[in-house]
Scaffold this active site. Structure first.
Site, PDB file in Angstrom:
ATOM      1  N   GLU A  50      72.513 -71.868 -17.689  1.00  0.00           N
ATOM      2  CA  GLU A  50      73.170 -71.612 -18.974  1.00  0.00           C
ATOM      3  C   GLU A  50      73.393 -70.113 -19.203  1.00  0.00           C
ATOM      4  O   GLU A  50      74.404 -69.705 -19.742  1.00  0.00           O
ATOM      5  CB  GLU A  50      72.326 -72.209 -20.113  1.00  0.00           C
ATOM      6  CG  GLU A  50      73.046 -72.249 -21.443  1.00  0.00           C
ATOM      7  CD  GLU A  50      72.278 -73.072 -22.480  1.00  0.00           C
ATOM      8  OE1 GLU A  50      71.794 -74.158 -22.130  1.00  0.00           O
ATOM      9  OE2 GLU A  50      72.163 -72.609 -23.629  1.00  0.00           O
ATOM     10  N   ASP A  51      72.436 -69.304 -18.806  1.00  0.00           N
ATOM     11  CA  ASP A  51      72.469 -67.897 -19.214  1.00  0.00           C
ATOM     12  C   ASP A  51      72.708 -66.869 -18.116  1.00  0.00           C
ATOM     13  O   ASP A  51      72.757 -65.677 -18.395  1.00  0.00           O
ATOM     14  CB  ASP A  51      71.146 -67.540 -19.919  1.00  0.00           C
ATOM     15  CG  ASP A  51      70.976 -68.316 -21.210  1.00  0.00           C
ATOM     16  OD1 ASP A  51      72.005 -68.749 -21.758  1.00  0.00           O
ATOM     17  OD2 ASP A  51      69.833 -68.491 -21.660  1.00  0.00           O
TER      18      ASP A  51
END
Ligand code: MN
Length: 729
Positions: free
Chosen positions: A82-83
């Site tokens: 996600e990051d």
């Protein structure tokens, strides 16, 4: 400095892992840490700490829950996709399919994948659905997610207040019920306690204070009671062990603010827990307890013969001793105790100890599949969220069938819910119900201990009534009723759906020629992935698609492509400020002009408005009934400067509105207001309270709303809250 901290944190975690997991597993865990550490390099948490402390903390929680090494690997890697630049494909290659499924399950849907028109609520719902789908394949997904949320809640103080409220609410409404349903008690209680601390800080502090004041005497009382009980119990059950506990803050909060009890009226603030080797010993101990103390009526619950849906088993009774302090006694075996503490996680923690066969494990997850199936019928992910909110809530009531079978249903269930809980066929043929032998109305809410008998008609034809949809409490019953209509009443649904569409169109001033109407509806149906227009009407008819929820989109489409009235405006020469009008207001005859909203009356979309051509500052928009607007526009001082103005239908901007609430001062009120506001998807920009000396509180609430209807809706919701005396704008 920072790096040594991280290494220390990881080596502490590793020490715990070494004791449980083998060498091969440790190598992979190490590799996961190194990967996460290098990809999160340079990223910071809101607290200012290096980001990697978060995955480490999540892994730590999972180690304590006794989860397997793949869950720990996934925890360490749960945010890389996600990051960071690390892709799911890389992860699959390096750590295998199983870990990839876990990480993907906790990764939010990318913003791009979501239609930009979808609201925050819909996005949340889609994310929840994705998570549940992943859960149905591998339950460890949700356990990793719960650990992730738990650590985020532990560090929630570092994010801004709006986000604190959003996260706390989501935690209380979605993640705590799920952890409850999975029986992971420690996680559930901590999530709830932390959520309440942010949603209702005043009440939270009050309860803490109360607990602190009574804790010294409470602890003495518990110690003394435990000793006395053990002395007697050991004569008959030598292996029994005993412990005492004080109820969680959230548990007390629920009783106080949702069931309206005083702190002193809560009987199970103190509880004593007896753990024994066998079921027979459980009932023996119960006998001893009831011999020693007076049991309070209606407080005995046998969750051994009727386990809770989350598999929890225990005997509960509330008794009162010579001191006059009521307390709860819970009696269970060690097996039951593990399930009570760790729920589904006990499956990994006590691989050998707990007798869970693959079959019974699958049975325990059946509810997830049922929820997903019910939702698939309607295609609306928000239904999932609402079934989590209603069907997974903590309290259930126990009732009996006339044959003596026990059925548990969520608290607040009506006799119709009960009928559908037994079987769809029973619900569909229900004509009435008897409770304890007496005929009751069909919206009768059943209570624990009652005997409920469903009266059914022998002939097939009749079926449920559409009104039932407004009566039932569980989404399970709701979707079963809808299903019936969907299958049995297609023709009727089409007629009903068409009527609904036409009614909504009229209400929203959508006027189309017959030809345009057909084209328009066809497009709508296609957008809902329906094959024919009749399918679309039918879906609306049985309630699978909500026309009201589609209206914002419909209005926008209409205004863009069909609404001719907007162009039929007279031309008034006016200076062109060449600044584009972005404020959602059309001024008659003026295409491009500077628009500003007057400070005196703060008009909102939906208000009747009028424009005033200022000298050099464009047009200022007032409410038609503003005191600064002349009543008689023909005979006023400068009639030429007043121009007609309208709101464009597709107003997307948000508008500030300030509400003043006069309320009776009570704890818990602010949380309720905040919850109602959040439920309406309204953001609070500021909130302030002034306590009056007369027991009232004035709350000033500034919110962003999308228009007058939205605001009116919000006001009427707030007005319904207990203790609100007056809402003024
Ligand atoms: Mn995370």
């Amino acid at each position: 400095m920072m790096t040594t901290d991280v290494n220390k944190l990881y080596s502490d975690l590793r020490k715990k892992i070494e004791a449980i997991h083998n060498k091969d597993e440790l190598i992979i865990i190490d590799k996961a840490f190194e990967t996460a550490n290098s990809f999160h390099q340079g990223q910071l948490r809101r607290s200012g700490e290096p980001y990697i402390i978060h995955p480490i903390a999540v892994a730590n929680i999972l180690v304590d829950l006794g989860m397997d090494y793949q869950s720990i690997v996934a925890a360490l890697l749960h945010d890389v996709v996600e990051d960071t630049d690390y892709t799911l494909q890389q992860l699959t290659e390096e750590f295998g399919e199983d870990v990839a499924i876990l990480v993907d399950g906790v990764t939010k849907l990318g913003k791009v994948q979501l239609n930009s028109r979808e609201t925050k609520e819909e996005q949340q719902a889609e994310n929840v659905r994705k998570m549940l789908l992943a859960m149905s394949k591998d339950i460890r997904v949700i356990i990793v997610k719960l650990a992730d949320r738990l650590h985020n809640m532990r560090t929630l103080e570092f994010v801004d207040p709006q986000k604190q409220r959003d996260k706390a609410l989501e935690t209380l409404e979605i993640f705590a019920p799920i952890s409850h349903r999975l029986g992971i008690r420690s996680v559930k209680e901590e999530l709830e306690d932390r959520a309440i601390r942010f949603l209702d800080p005043v009440a939270y502090a009050g309860i803490e204070e109360n607990l602190k004041n009574s804790s010294r005497s409470g602890n003495d009382f518990l110690e003394h009671t435990k000793e006395k009980i053990l002395e007697r119990v050991h004569q008959f059950v030598p292996n029994a062990q005993i412990s005492g506990r004080i109820k969680s803050v959230h548990g007390i909060y629920r009783k106080m603010y949702m069931q309206g009890k005083d702190f002193d009226q809560i009987f199970d603030i103190y509880a004593v827990r007896i753990i024994v080797d066998s079921v027979v010993d459980c009932y023996n101990c119960l006998g001893i307890i009831h011999d020693m103390y007076n049991p309070l009526p209606n407080r005995f619950k046998d969750y051994i013969s009727t386990p809770k849906p989350n598999m929890y088993q225990s005997l509960h009774t509330t008794v009162i001793g010579k001191e006059g302090v009521p307390f709860e006694v819970q009696i269970r075996t060690w097996d039951m105790h593990r399930t009570a503490e760790f729920g589904i996680a006990a499956h990994w923690k006590y691989k050998s100890g707990v007798t869970t066969t693959k079959q019974s494990f699958d049975d325990r997850l059946q509810w997830i599949r049922e929820m997903l199936e019910a939702q698939q019928e309607s295609g609306d992910a928000r239904e999932l969220v609402s079934s989590i909110k209603t069907d997974l809530i903590t309290d259930e009531v126990f009732v009996y069938t006339p044959k003596g079978d026990v059925v548990n249903v969520p608290q607040g269930s009506t006799v119709i819910d009960f009928a559908y809980a037994i079987h769809s066929a029973v619900g569909n043929r229900m004509t009435g119900a008897k409770v304890d032998g007496r005929i009751v109305p069909i919206d009768y809410v059943i209570k624990t201990g009652q005997i409920v008998e469903i009266l059914t008609s022998s002939q097939q034809g009749k079926g449920p009534s559409r009104d039932w949809l407004n009566i039932v409490k569980t989404s399970q019953a709701k979707s079963k009723i809808r299903n019936w209509f969907k299958k049995e009443k297609r023709e009727e649904n089409i007629v009903q759906g068409k009527e609904e569409v036409e009614r909504e169109f009229r209400r929203n001033y959508i006027r189309l020629s017959d030809e345009d109407y057909e084209k328009f509806i066809k497009r709508l149906a296609e957008r809902q992935r329906m094959e024919t227009v009749d399918d679309f009407y039918a879906a609306i008819g049985y309630g699978g698609v909500s026309i009201i929820r589609l209206m914002p989109y419909i209005k926008e489409e209409y205004q863009k492509n069909y609404d001719k009235s907007r162009f039929e405006v007279k031309t008034i020469p006016v200076r062109d400020n060449s600044k584009k009008n972005k404020d959602g207001v059309t001024v008659e005859g003026i295409d491009n002009c500077l628009i500003k909203f007057s400070q005196c009356c703060n008009p909102l979309p939906g208000d009747n408005i009028i424009g005033f051509i200022t000298r050099g500052h464009g047009v200022s928009i007032h409410k038609r009934d503003c005191t600064n607007v002349p009543k008689d526009l023909v005979n006023c001082a400068e009639p030429a400067r007043w121009v007609n103005a309208y709101w464009n239908g597709n107003v997307k901007e948000e508008y500030k509105a300030t509400l003043q609430l006069t309320c009776l001062s009570r704890v818990g009120l602010m949380a309720e207001i905040a919850t109602q506001v959040a439920n309406m998807r309204v953001n609070i920009t500021s909130i302030s309270t002034h306590d009056m000396k007369d027991g009232r509180t004035i709350v000033e609430l500034t919110v962003n709303v999308s228009g007058v209807d939205h605001l009116k809706n919000l006001i009427s919701r707030i007005e319904k809250i207990d203790g609100i005396l007056l809402v003024e704008r």
